[in-house]
Design an enzyme around this catalytic site. Structure first.
Site, short mmCIF file in Angstrom:
data_model
loop_
_atom_site.label_atom_id
_atom_site.label_comp_id
_atom_site.label_asym_id
_atom_site.label_seq_id
_atom_site.Cartn_x
_atom_site.Cartn_y
_atom_site.Cartn_z
N ASP A 133 1.05 -1.15 0.01
CA ASP A 133 -0.04 0.14 -0.01
C ASP A 133 0.87 1.27 -0.18
O ASP A 133 1.92 1.21 0.77
CB ASP A 133 -0.85 0.11 1.26
CG ASP A 133 -2.37 -0.25 0.71
OD1 ASP A 133 -3.10 0.60 0.55
OD2 ASP A 133 -2.67 -1.30 0.93
N ASP B 54 -3.38 4.35 -2.31
CA ASP B 54 -4.17 4.86 -1.33
C ASP B 54 -5.00 6.25 -1.61
O ASP B 54 -4.19 7.02 -2.04
CB ASP B 54 -3.94 4.72 0.16
CG ASP B 54 -5.06 4.99 1.24
OD1 ASP B 54 -6.12 4.41 1.14
OD2 ASP B 54 -4.92 5.89 2.04
N GLU C 64 -6.64 3.66 -5.79
CA GLU C 64 -8.08 3.89 -5.30
C GLU C 64 -8.84 5.08 -5.82
O GLU C 64 -8.22 6.11 -5.34
CB GLU C 64 -7.98 3.78 -3.51
CG GLU C 64 -9.27 3.78 -3.06
CD GLU C 64 -9.11 3.80 -1.63
OE1 GLU C 64 -9.99 3.17 -0.71
OE2 GLU C 64 -8.36 4.33 -1.07
N HIS D 102 -10.76 -4.52 2.17
CA HIS D 102 -10.51 -4.54 3.63
C HIS D 102 -11.81 -3.25 3.98
O HIS D 102 -11.78 -3.38 5.35
CB HIS D 102 -9.41 -3.94 4.00
CG HIS D 102 -8.84 -2.78 3.40
ND1 HIS D 102 -8.56 -2.41 2.02
CD2 HIS D 102 -8.55 -1.57 3.99
CE1 HIS D 102 -8.24 -1.33 1.69
NE2 HIS D 102 -8.33 -0.75 2.97
N ASP D 103 -12.21 -2.70 3.18
CA ASP D 103 -13.32 -1.62 3.53
C ASP D 103 -14.53 -1.90 3.14
O ASP D 103 -15.51 -1.00 3.37
CB ASP D 103 -12.79 -0.45 2.86
CG ASP D 103 -11.71 0.52 3.33
OD1 ASP D 103 -11.19 0.30 4.47
OD2 ASP D 103 -11.08 1.18 2.26
#
Length: 601
Positions: A109, A216, A274, A349-350
């Site tokens: 990340d 991110d 993202e 993961h979100d």
């Protein structure tokens, strides 16, 4: 447009996302770690994984066992160190080497919209207005109401509730944080800041062999210079959603081109950004066009946003299957005739678990549902991303769990905000808990279910894991499915990944075509490859039997079914019509008389 990226290694890849805290605990402290990941590298290779994506494992200065870090690693205090409970830099070097030895890549990340407020850069910035690093972050003076009340510079709402601005008594100014107040936003307008980011967050790890980054909130670096109040869409609160001012800002593409020129191009590194708040395909293509060298691909969130409220994520909304089908078609077809690329995913993961959100997690249907979703994903064009536990059909937390069982800052803060606003109204809080049980980030962060032993084989710590293990771990776990073989969800995922790679021309790179897109029960789509292969996929998104009509491609033969390969003859009807069982998926393969022509990508 010229084909500038047809042979990129990452296009045919299957990527597996690992959430370190919840993957595997190797030392009995109840928290997942890097050596735990290392112990499962052969498991990933056997699954068919090509890229391992490790979510943030960097140092965060805050440590609480019940909630590691403030935002689970997205609050970074040192990019060049590993969070001590996870391991060391040497452990990461060993993991990189182990992946490479098995022919797999590893990406990390890249979290550079913000740091932790414990990062040395921010400590300097906060120390004085004349500090050389003061403008490495975004500081603004307060404004005042007519009665003299001090107000933040804007009415922007944080993703984690409350204002995006935090007042600092020491220097009497506010700093910007789009997320938690412990996550101040970096000021990308400053060349010195960008250079430090490139050196510390990127080159340090690329020089150790990392193959790229998941980036991110990649479209939030450029905030512009005009900080305006956001329109009022929820009159109950002073703070309002303001993404229209801080997402896709005026210098975003300039910053990404510079990042490539100065760093990424020198390493042949892959990037997947993202990209929230960007529903326009033309705007997305601005980021992923190969000729412009910005991002390899992005995550577009229309699918995982299904069922979320327009004004707030946790305001549940009803939805119907044509919405999902339209979204799939939109993001499958938007790269046609371009040099762009796309991704395939429905978990991370979100998000809540896909079986619970898009199919059925009822015990009698969850395995069939998980297989059906696996078939859909493995048949779609783009780079495929699988989230840990998705391959065994992990599901959302039970509805019976109280708020005390939740650990995520976003969920807990939302509950507290709504409790205060409603004065603890039972009906309102029941609705909040229902929303969290469907959409909450904790659903994806439960410990990985390795076997039926205590704590799902995730940890041997007597008190258990950092977060509660799912109640159904004895029914849903890796060991049980390995024993069951190809009939299990895990076995079906392995089979579909192999099939996807064997037929990559049509499944990974083929041209998508939807059929009966207004049907509310079933999803039928076709794929045509440049080499002449054609595929038809028929999916039943209900607990009842339904007939579907296959595309008129001609020469289609049944090859894969989520109920197994038996029974094709008796499921047939007239001509192209087939009857699908509850949550069933069926895939047919044939040859095209005329190919659709190659993509430019």
């Amino acid at each position: 447009m010229a084909d500038t990226s047809a042979k990129q290694w990452w296009k045919d890849a299957v990527c597996y996302q690992i959430y370190p805290a919840s993957f595997k605990d190797s030392n009995g402290d109840g928290l997942g770690d890097i050596p735990g990941i290392l112990s499962k590298v052969d498991y990933l290779k056997d699954l068919g994984i090509d890229i391992v994506w490790v979510s943030p494992m960097y140092t965060s200065s805050r440590r609480r066992f019940d909630s590691p870090q403030v935002d689970m690693g997205y609050d970074i205090s040192d990019y060049e160190k590993v969070y001590a409970p996870y391991g060391t830099v040497k452990d990461m070097e060993a993991l990189i080497a182990a992946c490479h030895e098995r022919g797999m890549k590893l990406i990390l990340d890249l979290v550079v919209n913000h740091t932790s407020d414990q990062h040395a850069w921010f400590k300097e910035s906060r120390s004085a207005k004349d500090n050389p690093k003061r403008d490495w972050y975004i500081w603004k003076p307060p404004r005042y109401a007519e009665d003299g009340t001090r107000l933040p510079p804007t009415n922007w709402r944080s993703y984690f509730s409350g204002s995006t601005w935090e007042y600092d008594e020491h220097t009497a100014e506010y700093f910007l944080h789009l997320f938690a107040k412990e996550q101040p936003d970096l000021n990308w307008e400053k060349p010195e800041t960008r250079k430090a980011i490139y050196d510390s967050a990127m080159r340090f790890w690329l020089d150790k062999g990392v193959d790229g980054f998941r980036v991110d909130v990649v479209n939030m670096y450029s905030k512009g210079v005009g900080f305006k109040d956001a329109p009022i869409v929820d009159s109950r609160f002073y703070e309002q959603p303001a993404w229209l001012y801080y997402a896709n800002g005026p210098r975003m593409h300039e910053f990404l081109r510079e990042m490539n020129e100065q760093v990424l191009n020198k390493y042949d590194a892959v990037t997947v950004g993202e990209l929230p708040h960007t529903p326009d395909p033309d705007k997305v293509l601005d980021y992923v066009g190969a000729g412009d060298k910005q991002l390899s691909m992005v995550f577009q969130f229309d699918i995982v946003d299904i069922g979320q409220g327009k004004d707030h994520k946790y305001h549940l909304e009803e939805w119907r299957l044509p919405l999902l089908k339209g979204i799939v078609a939109k993001w499958q077809q938007f790269i046609d005739g371009t040099d762009g690329w796309t991704t395939v995913f429905c978990e991370n993961h979100d998000q809540g678990r896909s079986v619970s959100r898009f199919a059925s997690d009822h015990p009698s249907h969850r395995a069939h549902s998980a297989k059906m979703l696996s078939m859909m994903l493995c048949a779609l064009t783009g780079t495929l991303f699988v989230y840990q536990g998705q391959e065994i059909g992990m599901i959302n937390v039970p509805r019976s769990w109280p708020i005390d069982a939740y650990r995520d800052i976003e969920s807990v803060n939302f509950y507290k905000t709504m409790a205060a606003e409603s004065r603890n109204d039972p009906a309102e809080l029941e609705y909040v808990m229902r929303s969290l049980q469907v959409l909450g980030r904790d659903n994806a962060r439960l410990p990985m279910q390795w076997d039926g032993s205590a704590h799902a084989g995730f940890t041997d710590r007597e008190e258990g894991a950092w977060m509660r293990v799912h109640d159904a771990y004895q029914e849903i776990n890796v060991a049980r499915q390995v024993q069951a073989g190809e009939e299990s969800v895990l076995g079906f995922w392995k089979k579909m990944i192999r099939f996807r790679k064997e037929h990559r021309d049509v499944l990974v790179h083929g041209v998508f075509e939807g059929f009966g897109m207004e049907d509310e029960n079933t999803f039928v789509f076709g794929k045509k490859g440049a080499g002449g292969e054609k595929v038809a996929v028929a999916l039943n998104f209900t607990a009842d039997e339904h007939e579907v009509e296959l595309p008129g491609y001609g020469g289609l033969q049944f090859v894969v079914g989520s109920y197994g390969d038996a029974g094709e003859a008796e499921r047939g009807a007239q001509g192209r019509v087939r009857k699908l069982r509850p949550w069933e998926g069926r895939l047919y393969l044939g040859r095209c008389e005329g190919s659709p022509g190659p993509r430019t990508s």
